[in-house]
Scaffold this motif. Structure first.
Motif, PDB file in Angstrom:
ATOM      1  N   LYS A  23       6.010   1.631  -7.303  1.00 54.92           N
ATOM      2  CA  LYS A  23       6.653   0.912  -6.194  1.00 54.92           C
ATOM      3  C   LYS A  23       6.059  -0.484  -6.094  1.00 54.92           C
ATOM      4  CE  LYS A  23       7.812   4.821  -3.209  1.00 54.92           C
ATOM      5  NZ  LYS A  23       9.222   4.567  -2.920  1.00 54.92           N
ATOM      6  N   ILE A  24       6.915  -1.423  -5.716  1.00 58.18           N
ATOM      7  CA  ILE A  24       6.473  -2.806  -5.585  1.00 58.18           C
ATOM      8  C   ILE A  24       5.912  -3.023  -4.173  1.00 58.18           C
ATOM      9  CG2 ILE A  24       8.653  -3.850  -4.791  1.00 58.18           C
ATOM     10  CD1 ILE A  24       6.635  -5.203  -7.710  1.00 58.18           C
ATOM     11  N   ALA A  25       4.907  -3.900  -4.052  1.00 60.11           N
ATOM     12  CA  ALA A  25       4.323  -4.199  -2.740  1.00 60.11           C
ATOM     13  C   ALA A  25       4.005  -5.685  -2.628  1.00 60.11           C
ATOM     14  CB  ALA A  25       3.063  -3.373  -2.538  1.00 60.11           C
ATOM     15  N   ASN A  26       4.219  -6.199  -1.410  1.00 64.01           N
ATOM     16  CA  ASN A  26       3.918  -7.610  -1.148  1.00 64.01           C
ATOM     17  C   ASN A  26       2.685  -7.777  -0.265  1.00 64.01           C
ATOM     18  OD1 ASN A  26       6.384  -8.985  -2.357  1.00 64.01           O
ATOM     19  ND2 ASN A  26       7.340  -7.510  -0.976  1.00 64.01           N
ATOM     20  N   THR A  27       2.247  -6.663   0.359  1.00 62.33           N
ATOM     21  CA  THR A  27       1.058  -6.711   1.212  1.00 62.33           C
ATOM     22  C   THR A  27       0.175  -5.501   0.897  1.00 62.33           C
ATOM     23  OG1 THR A  27       2.004  -5.327   2.966  1.00 62.33           O
ATOM     24  CG2 THR A  27       2.452  -7.694   3.111  1.00 62.33           C
ATOM     25  N   ALA A  28      -1.077  -5.566   1.381  1.00 63.74           N
ATOM     26  CA  ALA A  28      -2.018  -4.474   1.135  1.00 63.74           C
ATOM     27  C   ALA A  28      -1.549  -3.178   1.814  1.00 63.74           C
ATOM     28  CB  ALA A  28      -3.406  -4.872   1.625  1.00 63.74           C
ATOM     29  N   ALA A  31       1.128  -1.610  -0.134  1.00 60.63           N
ATOM     30  CA  ALA A  31       0.538  -1.008  -1.338  1.00 60.63           C
ATOM     31  C   ALA A  31      -0.023   0.375  -1.016  1.00 60.63           C
ATOM     32  CB  ALA A  31      -0.554  -1.917  -1.893  1.00 60.63           C
ATOM     33  N   MET A  32      -0.725   0.479   0.125  1.00 61.96           N
ATOM     34  CA  MET A  32      -1.314   1.770   0.509  1.00 61.96           C
ATOM     35  C   MET A  32      -0.203   2.796   0.768  1.00 61.96           C
ATOM     36  SD  MET A  32      -3.887   2.661   3.625  1.00 61.96           S
ATOM     37  CE  MET A  32      -2.633   2.373   4.870  1.00 61.96           C
ATOM     38  N   ASN A  33       0.830   2.372   1.492  1.00 61.88           N
ATOM     39  CA  ASN A  33       1.945   3.282   1.762  1.00 61.88           C
ATOM     40  C   ASN A  33       2.655   3.696   0.476  1.00 61.88           C
ATOM     41  OD1 ASN A  33       1.487   3.305   4.509  1.00 61.88           O
ATOM     42  ND2 ASN A  33       2.802   1.534   4.895  1.00 61.88           N
ATOM     43  N   VAL A  69      -6.536   1.723  -3.055  1.00 62.86           N
ATOM     44  CA  VAL A  69      -5.359   0.933  -3.446  1.00 62.86           C
ATOM     45  C   VAL A  69      -5.243  -0.253  -2.506  1.00 62.86           C
ATOM     46  CG1 VAL A  69      -2.825   0.915  -3.517  1.00 62.86           C
ATOM     47  CG2 VAL A  69      -4.064   2.846  -4.490  1.00 62.86           C
ATOM     48  N   LYS A  70      -5.440   0.010  -1.201  1.00 57.66           N
ATOM     49  CA  LYS A  70      -5.324  -1.052  -0.196  1.00 57.66           C
ATOM     50  C   LYS A  70      -6.368  -2.153  -0.433  1.00 57.66           C
ATOM     51  CE  LYS A  70      -5.247  -1.903   4.753  1.00 57.66           C
ATOM     52  NZ  LYS A  70      -5.241  -1.348   6.106  1.00 57.66           N
ATOM     53  N   THR A  71      -7.608  -1.739  -0.681  1.00 54.30           N
ATOM     54  CA  THR A  71      -8.680  -2.717  -0.920  1.00 54.30           C
ATOM     55  C   THR A  71      -8.382  -3.566  -2.151  1.00 54.30           C
ATOM     56  OG1 THR A  71     -10.216  -1.075  -0.048  1.00 54.30           O
ATOM     57  CG2 THR A  71     -11.185  -2.954  -1.207  1.00 54.30           C
ATOM     58  N   LEU A  72      -8.009  -2.886  -3.261  1.00 53.31           N
ATOM     59  CA  LEU A  72      -7.720  -3.613  -4.498  1.00 53.31           C
ATOM     60  C   LEU A  72      -6.533  -4.548  -4.300  1.00 53.31           C
ATOM     61  CD1 LEU A  72      -8.146  -0.755  -7.135  1.00 53.31           C
ATOM     62  CD2 LEU A  72      -9.623  -2.746  -6.830  1.00 53.31           C
ATOM     63  N   ALA A  73      -5.521  -4.066  -3.550  1.00 54.32           N
ATOM     64  CA  ALA A  73      -4.322  -4.875  -3.308  1.00 54.32           C
ATOM     65  C   ALA A  73      -4.679  -6.125  -2.516  1.00 54.32           C
ATOM     66  CB  ALA A  73      -3.277  -4.052  -2.555  1.00 54.32           C
ATOM     67  N   SER A  74      -5.553  -5.966  -1.495  1.00 55.78           N
ATOM     68  CA  SER A  74      -5.884  -7.136  -0.672  1.00 55.78           C
ATOM     69  C   SER A  74      -6.643  -8.174  -1.504  1.00 55.78           C
ATOM     70  CB  SER A  74      -6.677  -6.727   0.571  1.00 55.78           C
ATOM     71  OG  SER A  74      -7.921  -6.220   0.180  1.00 55.78           O
ATOM     72  N   GLU A  75      -7.389  -7.696  -2.513  1.00 56.84           N
ATOM     73  CA  GLU A  75      -8.094  -8.647  -3.391  1.00 56.84           C
ATOM     74  C   GLU A  75      -7.133  -9.311  -4.378  1.00 56.84           C
ATOM     75  OE1 GLU A  75     -12.158  -5.939  -3.342  1.00 56.84           O
ATOM     76  OE2 GLU A  75     -11.000  -6.092  -5.213  1.00 56.84           O
ATOM     77  N   MET A  76      -6.135  -8.526  -4.813  1.00 56.79           N
ATOM     78  CA  MET A  76      -5.258  -9.024  -5.882  1.00 56.79           C
ATOM     79  C   MET A  76      -4.147  -9.939  -5.376  1.00 56.79           C
ATOM     80  SD  MET A  76      -3.770  -6.649  -8.932  1.00 56.79           S
ATOM     81  CE  MET A  76      -5.228  -5.728  -9.395  1.00 56.79           C
ATOM     82  N   ILE A  77      -3.566  -9.599  -4.217  1.00 60.10           N
ATOM     83  CA  ILE A  77      -2.461 -10.423  -3.703  1.00 60.10           C
ATOM     84  C   ILE A  77      -3.018 -11.784  -3.284  1.00 60.10           C
ATOM     85  CG2 ILE A  77      -0.718 -10.658  -1.877  1.00 60.10           C
ATOM     86  CD1 ILE A  77      -0.575  -7.538  -1.899  1.00 60.10           C
ATOM     87  N   GLY A  78      -2.422 -12.818  -3.824  1.00 59.92           N
ATOM     88  CA  GLY A  78      -2.872 -14.180  -3.504  1.00 59.92           C
ATOM     89  C   GLY A  78      -3.906 -14.725  -4.465  1.00 59.92           C
ATOM     90  N   ASN A  94       1.785 -12.852  -6.401  1.00 60.80           N
ATOM     91  CA  ASN A  94       2.526 -12.684  -5.145  1.00 60.80           C
ATOM     92  C   ASN A  94       2.939 -11.232  -4.904  1.00 60.80           C
ATOM     93  OD1 ASN A  94       2.508 -15.518  -4.624  1.00 60.80           O
ATOM     94  ND2 ASN A  94       4.141 -15.738  -6.137  1.00 60.80           N
ATOM     95  N   LYS A  95       3.189 -10.522  -5.996  1.00 58.19           N
ATOM     96  CA  LYS A  95       3.656  -9.133  -5.897  1.00 58.19           C
ATOM     97  C   LYS A  95       2.768  -8.264  -6.752  1.00 58.19           C
ATOM     98  CE  LYS A  95       8.660 -10.005  -5.914  1.00 58.19           C
ATOM     99  NZ  LYS A  95       9.091  -9.717  -4.586  1.00 58.19           N
TER     100      LYS A  95
END
Ligand code: ADP
Ligand code: MG
Length: 238
Positions: A23-28, A31-33, A69-78, A94-95
């Motif tokens: 699934k694609i995610a734009n925010t942390a 991503a977690m959901n 997943v949430k932690t990694l996503a918050s580091e990766m996005i941006g 961005n995604k």
């Protein structure tokens, strides 16, 4: 025109080729959901930029819980992701794509492209996947197998099977690999591609054969007849 990995995988699914759920995610939080909805106990967080080499640059990471997943996503996005294909200035992420993790047995390489020297479409594959294919070509060129496809007949079953055998596939997996090669050739032709590249194509411990990465490049002159592909255009990457 290039598209993202997750978009290429949507096209693969449409043609019946096996890929993992993602699934694609734009925010942390998204991503977690996404991880919770996908289920399982291992996920891969993948930066979606139009460049390869993401793994080595920190753009592909494994998580064992949705919180991770949430932690990694918050580091990766941006983040500004620098890989050997982005140049030193890098590309902003961005995604991200949250994908189920898989038990890789072995990694292979496969690509379909136009061979201008013979004016034929070529299918190239190697048992040395997951690594820089330019390096394989330089150091062990005998491990890269290429076949040219006669446009009047398309890719034949025996050609696909021979290619699989040359890579060392056996039994049922050779049949699955051959089906994958034929599917990639079909996608290349029907979608008017300029290149389809899978690195890696993998075998899993469970016996599956599937693409873990996917890169697609389209012939811009033919985009007028592929409205759905044109909608996948991401001008922020161009
Ligand atoms: P890139 O080529 O941009 O580095 P890939 O999608 O090829 O990105 O990922 C790099 C590596 O990460 C792959 O070679 C594979 O070993 C691993 N990988 C990628 N996706 C998954 C996944 N869903 N499950 C397990 N491992 C993965
Ligand atoms: Mg790759």
């Amino acid at each position: 025109m290039n598209i993202h990995e997750y978009q290429a995988k949507e096209i693969f699914r449409k043609y019946g080729l096996k890929v993992l759920n993602g699934k694609i995610a734009n925010t942390a939080d998204e991503a977690m959901n996404a991880a919770k909805e996908l289920g399982g106990d291992i996920w891969v967080v993948k930066a979606q930029i139009h460049a390869g080499g993401r793994g080595k640059g920190g753009g592909v990471k494994i998580a064992k819980t949705p919180d991770e997943v949430k932690t990694l996503a918050s580091e990766m996005i941006g983040m500004n992701l620098v890989t050997h294909q982005t140049g030193p200035e890098g590309k902003q992420v961005n995604k991200i794509y949250i994908e189920q993790g898989c038990n890789i047995d072995k990694e292979y390489y496969c690509a379909v492209f136009l061979d201008r020297a013979t004016s034929q479409v070529s299918v190239m594959a190697s048992s040395e996947g997951g690594v820089n294919i330019e390096e394989v070509a330089e150091k062990t060129p005998e491990k890269i197998h290429t076949i040219n496809i006669d446009p009047n007949f398309g890719m034949q079953d025996f050609e696909a099977r021979n290619l699989a055998f040359k890579l060392g596939f056996e039994g049922k997996q050779a049949i699955k690999a051959a089906i994958y090669f034929k599917g990639l050739y079909e996608i290349y032709m029907k979608e008017d591609c300029a290149m389809v590249e899978i690195n890696p194509l993998v075998t899993t411990k469970e016996g599956d054969v599937m693409a873990l990465d996917a890169k697609m490049n389209f012939d811009s002159n033919a985009l007028y007849r592929h409205k759905d592909v044109l909608e996948m255009r991401d001008i922020t990457e161009e």
